[in-house]
Design an enzyme around this catalytic site. Structure first.
Site, PDB file in Angstrom:
ATOM      1  N   LYS A  11      13.468 -21.514 -70.431  1.00 42.39           N
ATOM      2  CA  LYS A  11      13.905 -22.640 -69.669  1.00 42.39           C
ATOM      3  C   LYS A  11      15.007 -22.453 -68.810  1.00 42.39           C
ATOM      4  O   LYS A  11      15.911 -21.676 -69.162  1.00 42.39           O
ATOM      5  CB  LYS A  11      13.971 -24.115 -70.217  1.00 42.39           C
ATOM      6  N   TYR A  51       2.865 -28.705 -66.636  1.00 40.23           N
ATOM      7  CA  TYR A  51       3.145 -29.745 -67.548  1.00 40.23           C
ATOM      8  C   TYR A  51       2.248 -31.300 -67.243  1.00 40.23           C
ATOM      9  O   TYR A  51       2.711 -32.329 -67.673  1.00 40.23           O
ATOM     10  CB  TYR A  51       4.537 -30.332 -67.393  1.00 40.23           C
ATOM     11  N   PHE A  59       9.716 -39.298 -67.990  1.00 34.31           N
ATOM     12  CA  PHE A  59      10.226 -38.067 -67.730  1.00 34.31           C
ATOM     13  C   PHE A  59       9.600 -37.091 -66.910  1.00 34.31           C
ATOM     14  O   PHE A  59      10.389 -35.969 -66.681  1.00 34.31           O
ATOM     15  CB  PHE A  59      10.978 -37.502 -69.042  1.00 34.31           C
ATOM     16  N   ARG A 104      16.998 -24.434 -80.356  1.00 35.60           N
ATOM     17  CA  ARG A 104      17.506 -25.974 -79.762  1.00 35.60           C
ATOM     18  C   ARG A 104      18.620 -26.156 -80.332  1.00 35.60           C
ATOM     19  O   ARG A 104      19.632 -26.971 -79.596  1.00 35.60           O
ATOM     20  CB  ARG A 104      16.258 -26.927 -79.788  1.00 35.60           C
ATOM     21  N   ASN A 114      16.296 -28.321 -72.962  1.00 38.51           N
ATOM     22  CA  ASN A 114      16.086 -27.916 -74.333  1.00 38.51           C
ATOM     23  C   ASN A 114      15.930 -26.325 -74.576  1.00 38.51           C
ATOM     24  O   ASN A 114      15.194 -25.987 -75.542  1.00 38.51           O
ATOM     25  CB  ASN A 114      15.504 -28.833 -75.099  1.00 38.51           C
ATOM     26  N   HIS A 117      10.255 -23.614 -74.455  1.00 39.98           N
ATOM     27  CA  HIS A 117       8.953 -24.048 -74.371  1.00 39.98           C
ATOM     28  C   HIS A 117       7.915 -23.290 -75.344  1.00 39.98           C
ATOM     29  O   HIS A 117       8.031 -21.984 -75.234  1.00 39.98           O
ATOM     30  CB  HIS A 117       8.116 -24.514 -73.177  1.00 39.98           C
ATOM     31  N   GLU A 128      -2.173 -21.710 -71.217  1.00 41.11           N
ATOM     32  CA  GLU A 128      -1.038 -21.619 -70.933  1.00 41.11           C
ATOM     33  C   GLU A 128      -0.776 -20.026 -70.524  1.00 41.11           C
ATOM     34  O   GLU A 128      -0.279 -19.519 -69.742  1.00 41.11           O
ATOM     35  CB  GLU A 128       0.051 -22.017 -71.780  1.00 41.11           C
TER      36      GLU A 128
HETATM   37  P1  RTP Z   1       7.800 -28.240 -74.928  1.00 41.79           P
HETATM   38  O1  RTP Z   1       6.202 -28.672 -74.482  1.00 41.79           O
HETATM   39  O2  RTP Z   1       8.505 -27.922 -73.720  1.00 41.79           O
HETATM   40  O3  RTP Z   1       7.414 -26.960 -75.884  1.00 41.79           O
HETATM   41  O4  RTP Z   1       8.557 -29.233 -75.594  1.00 41.79           O
HETATM   42  P2  RTP Z   1       8.026 -29.967 -76.985  1.00 41.79           P
HETATM   43  O5  RTP Z   1       6.429 -29.634 -77.312  1.00 41.79           O
HETATM   44  O6  RTP Z   1       9.054 -29.970 -78.030  1.00 41.79           O
HETATM   45  O7  RTP Z   1       8.180 -31.606 -76.490  1.00 41.79           O
HETATM   46  P3  RTP Z   1       6.927 -32.288 -75.540  1.00 41.79           P
HETATM   47  O8  RTP Z   1       6.878 -33.900 -76.238  1.00 41.79           O
HETATM   48  O9  RTP Z   1       5.603 -31.668 -75.238  1.00 41.79           O
HETATM   49  O10 RTP Z   1       7.861 -32.563 -74.259  1.00 41.79           O
HETATM   50  C1  RTP Z   1       7.713 -31.491 -73.172  1.00 41.79           C
HETATM   51  C2  RTP Z   1       9.198 -31.216 -72.435  1.00 41.79           C
HETATM   52  O11 RTP Z   1       9.490 -32.509 -71.778  1.00 41.79           O
HETATM   53  C3  RTP Z   1      11.085 -32.652 -71.839  1.00 41.79           C
HETATM   54  N1  RTP Z   1      11.314 -34.060 -72.341  1.00 41.79           N
HETATM   55  N2  RTP Z   1      12.083 -34.863 -71.922  1.00 41.79           N
HETATM   56  N3  RTP Z   1      13.813 -36.870 -71.456  1.00 41.79           N
HETATM   57  C4  RTP Z   1      13.149 -36.973 -72.282  1.00 41.79           C
HETATM   58  O12 RTP Z   1      12.839 -37.976 -73.022  1.00 41.79           O
HETATM   59  C5  RTP Z   1      12.096 -35.870 -72.582  1.00 41.79           C
HETATM   60  N4  RTP Z   1      11.062 -35.794 -73.583  1.00 41.79           N
HETATM   61  C6  RTP Z   1      10.428 -34.554 -73.179  1.00 41.79           C
HETATM   62  C7  RTP Z   1      11.561 -31.576 -72.730  1.00 41.79           C
HETATM   63  O13 RTP Z   1      12.004 -30.632 -71.776  1.00 41.79           O
HETATM   64  C8  RTP Z   1      10.095 -31.373 -73.500  1.00 41.79           C
HETATM   65  O14 RTP Z   1      10.547 -29.987 -73.978  1.00 41.79           O
HETATM   66 MG    MG Z   2       4.916 -29.628 -75.806  1.00 43.17          MG
END
Ligand code: RTP
Ligand code: MG
Length: 140
Positions: A11, A51, A59, A104, A114, A117, A128
């Protein structure tokens, strides 16, 4: 288990800090082979499509702005159990909860910014990968 492929993004917070090599070293040390990779600068609309599953989350707009703020590195990683292995190497979404030694835990700046992805299931990995790479770019 057969070889599996997953989709990964380094990212903007990480490309900005020149962490592409350090993050790739973590993947390779874990046995994940980088079989395709390109540095691109997404538009906010392109980030929004990627996304879209989070479109209703508070967010979402901030996430799309961030993903389009600077270049990313889009990748396909291959290995045994690659989807789960990659998620393990990445660590928890919030770096405060991420296990020691994970990407992370070491590099992420916040829950939003973070560093990486990774796809969360075979179906999302396939969608994807196809969004970012053509068949001709996947040499295996
Ligand atoms: P990713 O999809 O990016 O691999 O991350 P992940 O599965 O660990 O988390 P996900 O729940 O899918 O969330 C996607 C991305 O959204 C951003 N985020 N921001 N501000 C917040 O509370 C928040 N929560 C999620 C993060 O960049 C997260 O990786
Ligand atoms: Mg995710």
């Amino acid at each position: 288990m057969a070889l599996e492929r997953t989709f990964s993004i380094i990212k903007p917070d990480a490309t900005r800090r020149n962490l592409t090599g350090a993050i790739n070293a973590k993947f390779e040390e874990a046995g994940l082979r980088i079989v395709a990779q390109k540095r691109i600068h997404l538009t906010k609309a392109q980030a929004g499509v990627f996304y879209a599953v989070h479109a209703e989350r508070p967010f979402y707009d901030e996430l799309c702005e961030f993903m389009a703020s600077e270049p990313i590195v889009a990748q396909v990683l291959e290995g045994e159990n690659a989807i789960a292995k990659n998620r393990e190497v990445m660590g928890a979404t919030n770096p405060a909860d991420a296990a020691a030694g994970t990407i992370r835990a070491e590099f992420a700046e916040s829950v939003g910014e973070n560093s990486v992805h990774g796809s969360d299931a075979p179906e999302t990995a396939a969608v994807e990968i196809a969004y970012f790479f053509s068949g001709l770019e996947l040499v295996g």
